[in-house]
Design a protein around this motif. Sequence first.
Motif, PDB file in Angstrom:
ATOM      1  N   ASP A 192       0.834  -1.210   0.000  1.00 54.37           N
ATOM      2  CA  ASP A 192       0.000   0.000   0.000  1.00 54.37           C
ATOM      3  C   ASP A 192       0.865   1.255   0.000  1.00 54.37           C
ATOM      4  OD1 ASP A 192      -2.435  -1.205  -0.160  1.00 54.37           O
ATOM      5  OD2 ASP A 192      -2.613  -1.502   2.014  1.00 54.37           O
ATOM      6  N   GLU A 193       1.891   1.237   0.815  1.00 52.04           N
ATOM      7  CA  GLU A 193       2.782   2.391   0.903  1.00 52.04           C
ATOM      8  C   GLU A 193       3.469   2.644  -0.441  1.00 52.04           C
ATOM      9  OE1 GLU A 193       2.623   4.211   3.538  1.00 52.04           O
ATOM     10  OE2 GLU A 193       4.083   5.593   2.655  1.00 52.04           O
ATOM     11  N   ALA A 194       3.935   1.560  -1.053  1.00 54.13           N
ATOM     12  CA  ALA A 194       4.662   1.692  -2.320  1.00 54.13           C
ATOM     13  C   ALA A 194       3.738   2.211  -3.420  1.00 54.13           C
ATOM     14  CB  ALA A 194       5.254   0.338  -2.730  1.00 54.13           C
ATOM     15  N   LEU A 195       2.508   1.685  -3.468  1.00 54.25           N
ATOM     16  CA  LEU A 195       1.613   2.048  -4.578  1.00 54.25           C
ATOM     17  C   LEU A 195       1.256   3.536  -4.569  1.00 54.25           C
ATOM     18  CD1 LEU A 195      -0.744  -1.065  -4.882  1.00 54.25           C
ATOM     19  CD2 LEU A 195       0.957  -0.259  -6.540  1.00 54.25           C
ATOM     20  N   LYS A 196       1.330   4.172  -3.388  1.00 48.71           N
ATOM     21  CA  LYS A 196       1.027   5.609  -3.314  1.00 48.71           C
ATOM     22  C   LYS A 196       1.937   6.418  -4.234  1.00 48.71           C
ATOM     23  CE  LYS A 196      -0.466   5.627   1.494  1.00 48.71           C
ATOM     24  NZ  LYS A 196       0.088   5.794   2.831  1.00 48.71           N
ATOM     25  N   ALA A 197       3.143   5.912  -4.451  1.00 47.80           N
ATOM     26  CA  ALA A 197       4.119   6.677  -5.234  1.00 47.80           C
ATOM     27  C   ALA A 197       4.044   6.369  -6.738  1.00 47.80           C
ATOM     28  CB  ALA A 197       5.531   6.379  -4.716  1.00 47.80           C
ATOM     29  N   TRP A 198       3.185   5.401  -7.134  1.00 42.97           N
ATOM     30  CA  TRP A 198       3.101   5.048  -8.566  1.00 42.97           C
ATOM     31  C   TRP A 198       1.973   5.838  -9.211  1.00 42.97           C
ATOM     32  CZ3 TRP A 198       6.102   1.399 -11.349  1.00 42.97           C
ATOM     33  CH2 TRP A 198       7.066   0.751 -10.587  1.00 42.97           C
ATOM     34  N   SER A 199       2.304   6.665 -10.205  1.00 42.75           N
ATOM     35  CA  SER A 199       1.245   7.406 -10.897  1.00 42.75           C
ATOM     36  C   SER A 199       0.597   6.528 -11.971  1.00 42.75           C
ATOM     37  CB  SER A 199       1.799   8.687 -11.505  1.00 42.75           C
ATOM     38  OG  SER A 199       2.919   8.383 -12.284  1.00 42.75           O
ATOM     39  N   GLU A 200       1.374   5.633 -12.577  1.00 41.19           N
ATOM     40  CA  GLU A 200       0.848   4.676 -13.558  1.00 41.19           C
ATOM     41  C   GLU A 200       0.788   3.305 -12.908  1.00 41.19           C
ATOM     42  OE1 GLU A 200      -0.006   5.323 -16.723  1.00 41.19           O
ATOM     43  OE2 GLU A 200       0.399   7.465 -16.364  1.00 41.19           O
ATOM     44  N   PRO A 201      -0.199   2.462 -13.291  1.00 39.87           N
ATOM     45  CA  PRO A 201      -0.237   1.120 -12.694  1.00 39.87           C
ATOM     46  C   PRO A 201       1.011   0.317 -13.046  1.00 39.87           C
ATOM     47  CG  PRO A 201      -2.170   1.528 -14.104  1.00 39.87           C
ATOM     48  CD  PRO A 201      -1.295   2.728 -14.222  1.00 39.87           C
ATOM     49  N   PRO A 202       1.683  -0.287 -12.074  1.00 42.24           N
ATOM     50  CA  PRO A 202       2.891  -1.063 -12.360  1.00 42.24           C
ATOM     51  C   PRO A 202       2.560  -2.474 -12.850  1.00 42.24           C
ATOM     52  CG  PRO A 202       2.447  -1.092 -10.021  1.00 42.24           C
ATOM     53  CD  PRO A 202       1.373  -0.234 -10.639  1.00 42.24           C
ATOM     54  N   VAL A 203       3.560  -3.120 -13.431  1.00 44.35           N
ATOM     55  CA  VAL A 203       3.474  -4.560 -13.687  1.00 44.35           C
ATOM     56  C   VAL A 203       3.784  -5.241 -12.355  1.00 44.35           C
ATOM     57  CG1 VAL A 203       4.405  -6.492 -15.014  1.00 44.35           C
ATOM     58  CG2 VAL A 203       4.234  -4.219 -16.060  1.00 44.35           C
ATOM     59  N   VAL A 204       2.951  -6.225 -11.977  1.00 45.18           N
ATOM     60  CA  VAL A 204       3.097  -6.874 -10.669  1.00 45.18           C
ATOM     61  C   VAL A 204       3.586  -8.300 -10.897  1.00 45.18           C
ATOM     62  CG1 VAL A 204       1.888  -7.508  -8.547  1.00 45.18           C
ATOM     63  CG2 VAL A 204       1.168  -5.484  -9.843  1.00 45.18           C
ATOM     64  N   LYS A 205       4.675  -8.662 -10.235  1.00 42.41           N
ATOM     65  CA  LYS A 205       5.257  -9.994 -10.459  1.00 42.41           C
ATOM     66  C   LYS A 205       5.527 -10.702  -9.127  1.00 42.41           C
ATOM     67  CE  LYS A 205       7.446  -8.754 -14.803  1.00 42.41           C
ATOM     68  NZ  LYS A 205       8.616  -8.849 -15.679  1.00 42.41           N
ATOM     69  N   LEU A 207       1.267 -11.966  -2.605  1.00 43.05           N
ATOM     70  CA  LEU A 207       1.946 -11.887  -1.295  1.00 43.05           C
ATOM     71  C   LEU A 207       1.599 -13.057  -0.378  1.00 43.05           C
ATOM     72  CD1 LEU A 207       1.843  -8.069  -0.463  1.00 43.05           C
ATOM     73  CD2 LEU A 207       3.895  -9.503  -0.595  1.00 43.05           C
ATOM     74  N   THR A 208       0.492 -13.753  -0.663  1.00 46.96           N
ATOM     75  CA  THR A 208       0.166 -14.914   0.172  1.00 46.96           C
ATOM     76  C   THR A 208       1.192 -16.032  -0.051  1.00 46.96           C
ATOM     77  OG1 THR A 208      -1.300 -15.850  -1.507  1.00 46.96           O
ATOM     78  CG2 THR A 208      -2.319 -14.424   0.164  1.00 46.96           C
ATOM     79  N   ARG A 209       1.947 -15.947  -1.168  1.00 45.23           N
ATOM     80  CA  ARG A 209       2.917 -17.014  -1.472  1.00 45.23           C
ATOM     81  C   ARG A 209       4.361 -16.541  -1.516  1.00 45.23           C
ATOM     82  NH1 ARG A 209      -1.339 -17.799  -5.000  1.00 45.23           N
ATOM     83  NH2 ARG A 209      -0.223 -16.817  -6.712  1.00 45.23           N
ATOM     84  N   SER A 210       4.586 -15.292  -1.927  1.00 47.18           N
ATOM     85  CA  SER A 210       5.983 -14.845  -2.041  1.00 47.18           C
ATOM     86  C   SER A 210       6.023 -13.325  -2.011  1.00 47.18           C
ATOM     87  CB  SER A 210       6.596 -15.344  -3.360  1.00 47.18           C
ATOM     88  OG  SER A 210       6.266 -14.496  -4.445  1.00 47.18           O
ATOM     89  N   ALA A 211       7.227 -12.774  -1.947  1.00 50.92           N
ATOM     90  CA  ALA A 211       7.371 -11.317  -2.076  1.00 50.92           C
ATOM     91  C   ALA A 211       6.973 -10.924  -3.497  1.00 50.92           C
ATOM     92  CB  ALA A 211       8.804 -10.912  -1.766  1.00 50.92           C
ATOM     93  N   VAL A 212       6.864  -9.620  -3.717  1.00 53.12           N
ATOM     94  CA  VAL A 212       6.338  -9.126  -4.989  1.00 53.12           C
ATOM     95  C   VAL A 212       7.269  -8.042  -5.537  1.00 53.12           C
ATOM     96  CG1 VAL A 212       4.468  -7.650  -5.892  1.00 53.12           C
ATOM     97  CG2 VAL A 212       3.912  -9.702  -4.557  1.00 53.12           C
ATOM     98  N   VAL A 213       7.469  -8.078  -6.857  1.00 52.15           N
ATOM     99  CA  VAL A 213       8.186  -6.995  -7.529  1.00 52.15           C
ATOM    100  C   VAL A 213       7.152  -6.124  -8.236  1.00 52.15           C
ATOM    101  CG1 VAL A 213       9.823  -6.396  -9.365  1.00 52.15           C
ATOM    102  CG2 VAL A 213      10.277  -8.369  -7.919  1.00 52.15           C
ATOM    103  N   LEU A 214       7.211  -4.812  -7.994  1.00 48.59           N
ATOM    104  CA  LEU A 214       6.418  -3.860  -8.777  1.00 48.59           C
ATOM    105  C   LEU A 214       7.379  -3.244  -9.769  1.00 48.59           C
ATOM    106  CD1 LEU A 214       4.664  -1.962  -5.825  1.00 48.59           C
ATOM    107  CD2 LEU A 214       3.776  -3.928  -7.128  1.00 48.59           C
TER     108      LEU A 214
END
Length: 389
Positions: free
Chosen positions: A145-158, A186-193
């Motif tokens: 949630d904290e990270a997404l505040k700084a994204w103006s465009e939707p990121p690719v989520v991996k 996130l229920t299974r692993s960390a996430v890269v935005l």
Amino acid sequence: MLSRGHAAPASLPSVCARPRVGVVGAGQLARMMVEAEELAGVDVVLLADSPADSAAGLGAPTFYGSARDPIALARLASETDVVTFDHELLDLDQLRTLRDTGHLVAPSPNALRWATDKAHQRRGLHAAGVAVPHFEVVESLGELDEALKAWSEPPVVKAVSGGYDGRGVVVSRSLDEARRSGAEFLTRSAVVLEERLDLLAELSQVVVRSANGDIETYPLVTTVQVAGMCSEVLYPSHTAAPDAAALAVEIAGLIDLVGVMAVELFVTPQGLVVNELALRPHNSGHWTIEGCQTSQFENHLRAVAGLDLASTTPRARAVAMVNLVGADAPSDDDARERHPEVSFHLYGKAWRPGRKLGHVTALGDSLDEVRARAWAAARDWGTREEGDL
Ligand code: ADP
């Protein structure tokens, strides 16, 4: 149980013994390794989950057990000279234990981490000065949630680990969708935005490095994706990228590669960007079976066994490989007889819509012509999806 088809009599001088390569997993990559064992001059021994696996039943000695079962892994290792892999769904700590108890593992567990952990890969390449998409790693819902505040465009989520063929990757259209996908991963692993790049083309540069230090690159190819899954591979590549081979060699050195690695590349208006590293024979290299003097499978076996590599020179001016993907109705394997002008590779897997069940390869003088031939055969077999170039 192991059927010991290739055990040499004890009295033979050791110079006659062929290296025995243990392959963890018995999917289609292992199948194509078994098919290349004679040319490579090695004997393949498999660790398969079940007799229904693609590579089981081809005649290679086979143990049955899970790729994450330490006892099965130890048994495979004790019967072979080196252990390599059909897939990347592995427990690296178990492989470290195997190595620490004196077994050769190739690629090494540390090298494999560059493929099994997207956060490690992005951080490591970025630190080495290799261009990767702008990215951020999050490990909890709060961080997301904290990270997404700084994204103006939707990121690719991996998902950092466990994804393949586009599963575990969401090119999100809104920040809400990015949050939902991120929360699920996130229920299974960390996430890269990461930033969504404007892709002019996707390329793949395959490189192979032997345990004896020998290194070769394959010709650069274009890969075409449909819904995150590779649908076709074309040689020569549509976009020239003179730096790609040197980049792959640099990364091979950085990670101390042994075996085949595919470096998946994005061509963007800003230049070449690394998307993924795959440390195994790769879908973007299947065309080399007919298309090059030596296939990626033969050279992978040579590499992990510490043998000299053989020529990666192409055999034709143009080559197209199209994946055979199960459509809504069962596919028609008789298409093979109707298209002697292409090479069919059927993996012996049960039909299921959306599942990669084989591939076809066509060689010729022009890309338009080989692409038309490969697609005619693939469509006749039952493949439906055609990507945009
Ligand atoms: P996988 O590991 O499942 O193969 P990838 O990371 O290769 O997943 O992503 C699958 C596809 O999603 C890519 O081939 C590309 O088409 C698209 N994609 C991935 N990352 C990006 C990005 N940063 N920008 C734009 N498209 C992307």
